[in-house]
Design a protein around this motif. Sequence first.
Motif, PDB file in Angstrom:
ATOM      1  N   LEU A  37      49.085  29.401  35.815  1.00  0.00           N
ATOM      2  CA  LEU A  37      47.888  30.449  36.366  1.00  0.00           C
ATOM      3  C   LEU A  37      46.410  30.262  37.020  1.00  0.00           C
ATOM      4  CD1 LEU A  37      48.556  31.625  32.341  1.00  0.00           C
ATOM      5  CD2 LEU A  37      50.186  32.000  34.439  1.00  0.00           C
ATOM      6  N   VAL A  38      46.356  29.417  36.804  1.00  0.00           N
ATOM      7  CA  VAL A  38      45.180  28.966  37.305  1.00  0.00           C
ATOM      8  C   VAL A  38      45.190  27.377  37.697  1.00  0.00           C
ATOM      9  CG1 VAL A  38      42.636  28.613  37.573  1.00  0.00           C
ATOM     10  CG2 VAL A  38      43.713  30.502  36.133  1.00  0.00           C
ATOM     11  N   ARG A  39      45.004  27.564  39.488  1.00  0.00           N
ATOM     12  CA  ARG A  39      44.793  26.060  40.012  1.00  0.00           C
ATOM     13  C   ARG A  39      43.725  25.890  41.316  1.00  0.00           C
ATOM     14  NH1 ARG A  39      50.071  23.494  43.747  1.00  0.00           N
ATOM     15  NH2 ARG A  39      49.695  21.264  42.814  1.00  0.00           N
ATOM     16  N   GLY A  40      42.963  25.815  40.531  1.00  0.00           N
ATOM     17  CA  GLY A  40      41.364  25.473  41.558  1.00  0.00           C
ATOM     18  C   GLY A  40      40.885  27.274  41.492  1.00  0.00           C
ATOM     19  N   GLY A  41      40.843  27.819  42.956  1.00  0.00           N
ATOM     20  CA  GLY A  41      40.409  28.833  43.071  1.00  0.00           C
ATOM     21  C   GLY A  41      38.033  28.856  42.936  1.00  0.00           C
ATOM     22  N   ASP A  42      37.882  30.154  42.889  1.00  0.00           N
ATOM     23  CA  ASP A  42      36.719  29.892  42.787  1.00  0.00           C
ATOM     24  C   ASP A  42      37.141  30.692  41.577  1.00  0.00           C
ATOM     25  OD1 ASP A  42      36.264  30.646  45.916  1.00  0.00           O
ATOM     26  OD2 ASP A  42      36.720  32.636  45.801  1.00  0.00           O
ATOM     27  N   PHE A  43      35.333  30.072  41.125  1.00  0.00           N
ATOM     28  CA  PHE A  43      34.646  30.519  39.420  1.00  0.00           C
ATOM     29  C   PHE A  43      33.267  30.558  39.762  1.00  0.00           C
ATOM     30  CE2 PHE A  43      34.711  25.905  39.864  1.00  0.00           C
ATOM     31  CZ  PHE A  43      33.673  25.741  39.102  1.00  0.00           C
ATOM     32  N   GLU A  44      32.980  30.581  38.151  1.00  0.00           N
ATOM     33  CA  GLU A  44      31.199  30.643  38.344  1.00  0.00           C
ATOM     34  C   GLU A  44      31.259  30.583  36.799  1.00  0.00           C
ATOM     35  OE1 GLU A  44      27.804  33.632  37.993  1.00  0.00           O
ATOM     36  OE2 GLU A  44      29.105  34.244  39.159  1.00  0.00           O
TER      37      GLU A  44
END
Length: 102
Positions: A37-44
């Motif tokens: 569902l989440v693999r790395g990606g932008d985040f804060e």
Amino acid sequence: MAKGYWIGRIDVTDPDRYAEYAAANGAAYAAYGGRLLVRGGDFEAVEGAARSRNVVIEFPSYEQALACYRSDLYQAARALREDAAAIELIVIEGYDGPQPGR
């Protein structure tokens, strides 16, 4: 039945070895019905400390999520990750009840 999830917070220290792990772990996920569902990606990071990489994997059930982690197939892939990343990983049961405010 509630789904199961892996939630991983990762700092990769050896990108080449970590890439070997990433190439090998998919077979275990597939064998146990896992879906990224989440693999790395932008985040804060809005609260608390963060790691540089985040992963969330959904499984059909909590039992399947645990079975995948404990499987020989995943443990073989996991061995490739040793000394390639600092990781915090939890296996958690999803919530399948009423939602607040609805």
